[in-house]
Design an enzyme around this catalytic site. Structure first.
Site, short mmCIF file in Angstrom:
data_model
loop_
_atom_site.label_atom_id
_atom_site.label_comp_id
_atom_site.label_asym_id
_atom_site.label_seq_id
_atom_site.Cartn_x
_atom_site.Cartn_y
_atom_site.Cartn_z
N HIS A 1 10.30 14.15 23.40
CA HIS A 1 10.40 12.71 23.13
C HIS A 1 10.89 11.91 24.34
O HIS A 1 10.62 10.72 24.45
CB HIS A 1 11.38 12.44 21.99
CG HIS A 1 10.85 12.71 20.63
ND1 HIS A 1 10.50 13.97 20.21
CD2 HIS A 1 10.61 11.87 19.58
CE1 HIS A 1 10.07 13.90 18.95
NE2 HIS A 1 10.12 12.65 18.55
N CYS B 1 6.91 22.05 22.33
CA CYS B 1 8.20 21.64 21.76
C CYS B 1 9.26 22.43 22.51
O CYS B 1 9.21 23.66 22.56
CB CYS B 1 8.21 21.98 20.27
SG CYS B 1 9.80 21.72 19.46
N CYS C 1 13.16 17.63 26.41
CA CYS C 1 12.74 17.33 25.04
C CYS C 1 11.47 16.50 25.13
O CYS C 1 11.37 15.60 25.99
CB CYS C 1 13.84 16.57 24.31
SG CYS C 1 13.31 15.97 22.68
N GLU D 1 11.38 7.58 17.93
CA GLU D 1 10.45 7.51 16.80
C GLU D 1 10.46 6.11 16.18
O GLU D 1 9.47 5.65 15.63
CB GLU D 1 10.77 8.58 15.77
CG GLU D 1 10.58 9.96 16.36
CD GLU D 1 10.03 10.97 15.40
OE1 GLU D 1 9.93 10.69 14.20
OE2 GLU D 1 9.71 12.08 15.87
N ASP E 1 3.92 21.09 17.84
CA ASP E 1 5.27 20.55 18.05
C ASP E 1 5.92 20.41 16.68
O ASP E 1 5.23 20.47 15.65
CB ASP E 1 5.19 19.18 18.74
CG ASP E 1 6.56 18.54 18.91
OD1 ASP E 1 7.51 19.25 19.30
OD2 ASP E 1 6.71 17.34 18.62
N SER E 2 7.21 20.19 16.67
CA SER E 2 7.90 19.93 15.41
C SER E 2 7.40 18.63 14.78
O SER E 2 7.63 18.40 13.59
CB SER E 2 9.40 19.84 15.66
OG SER E 2 9.65 18.83 16.62
N1 DGL Z 1 10.02 18.33 19.87
C1 DGL Z 1 11.44 18.59 19.92
C2 DGL Z 1 11.80 19.13 21.31
O1 DGL Z 1 11.06 18.99 22.26
C3 DGL Z 1 12.25 17.36 19.63
C4 DGL Z 1 12.23 16.94 18.17
C5 DGL Z 1 12.93 17.91 17.24
O2 DGL Z 1 14.16 18.04 17.29
O3 DGL Z 1 12.23 18.55 16.47
O4 DGL Z 1 12.82 19.73 21.44
#
Ligand code: DGL
Length: 288
Positions: A210, A97, A208, A176, A34-35
């Site tokens: 999060h 992600c 997303c 976060e 993931d990012s």
């Molecule tokens: N993990 C990213 C997503 O699911 C969200 C966080 C980011 O913008 O990197 O899109």
């Protein structure tokens, strides 16, 4: 979801003595990236459905967020994440992600010999199945919503459906920070969801990684008549069926998770415990 055929070395290995058994391939870990931290919501669903598998998780915490970056940059970062995990000998790659899956999944899968599964297709499938009236809302990062991929997939699955999308860039930093049920979080969610509520949607897809952390608040704001779905469970089921199809399931009970990050391992473990649980004990920082 996008899967690719497994290469010869992930298939049954000839032993020269009777039927070959792919022991080596089955015990290999599953790579998840993931990012940053959000992909832990997907990892959680994966470990629930596949408790015997070993997982290697990479969070690109040095370069997060991806959601407000260009397609070119997101693709480059995503490729580098995939390369790191492939070098660890993984048997399957999960792009946990939404932003990377929306923008870079095709590019990654093209260059990768193991099956590659993203979160967009399973999420779209779950939303298409959940919706009764075919009025579906999708929220995500700016890059995910701008890619238009959810609208395209949902239209393919339910051609008569009306799709309403909304980028919600402030929700990632709120989560976060641990602000998932206070006044500011409530006002922000109300602001983003107002238009979707007015559109009369009956299903809201959390596009997303999060956003499942805000599920309680989102449910409260959008109201009881709207089904709130995310892609974590559906992605985990897709991974399970892909492993089964390629005879790559590991028949063990106690799988383990190993965490790598590109920056701030202490922050990752602290925030990561909220997303995943106490098993996020430590993370190894890698150089980029
Ligand atoms: N993990 C990213 C997503 O699911 C969200 C966080 C980011 O913008 O990197 O899109």
């Amino acid at each position: 979801m996008r899967t690719r055929s497994v290469s010869a070395n992930h298939r049954r290995q000839p032993t020269g003595r009777g039927p070959a058994v792919a022991v080596d391939s089955r015990v290999r870990p599953i790579g998840v990236f993931d990012s940053g931290i959000g992909g832990l919501t997907v990892l959680k669903a994966l470990t629930e459905i596949l408790p015997g598998e070993n997982f290697i998780y990479l969070g690109d915490t040095a370069r997060t967020p991806y959601g407000n970056k260009s397609s070119e940059v997101i693709t480059r970062y995503s490729r580098e994440n995939a390369e790191f995990l492939l070098a660890k000998g993984i048997k399957l790659l999960v792009v946990a992600c939404n932003t990377s899956s929306a923008v870079a999944l095709e590019a990654i899968a093209r260059d990768t010999a193991v099956p590659v599964i993203g979160v967009i297709e399973p999420g779209a499938q779950a939303a298409a199945e959940a919706s009764v009236k075919g009025k579906i809302g999708v929220i995500g990062t700016e890059a995910t919503i701008a890619s238009g991929i959810y609208t395209r997939l949902l239209k393919r699955l339910r051609p008569e459906a009306e799709i309403y999308t909304r980028a919600c860039p402030l929700l990632v930093p709120l989560v976060e920070e641990g602000w998932t049920d206070n006044e500011i979080a409530c006002r922000t969610v109300e602001h983003y969801l107002a238009g979707l509520k007015d559109s009369g949607i009956d299903t809201l897809l959390l596009g997303c990684t999060h956003y499942p952390m805000l599920r309680g608040l989102i449910r409260q704001v959008i109201g009881p008549g709207v089904r709130v779905v995310d892609s974590a469970g559906a992605t985990a089921r897709a991974v399970h069926s892909t492993l089964a199809r390629f005879k790559l399931l590991r028949s063990a009970r106690n799988g383990e998770q190993v965490f790598f990050v590109t920056e701030m391992p202490e922050r990752f473990t602290r925030v990561g415990r909220r997303f995943f649980g106490p098993q996020v004990e430590s993370a190894v920082r890698i150089e980029r």
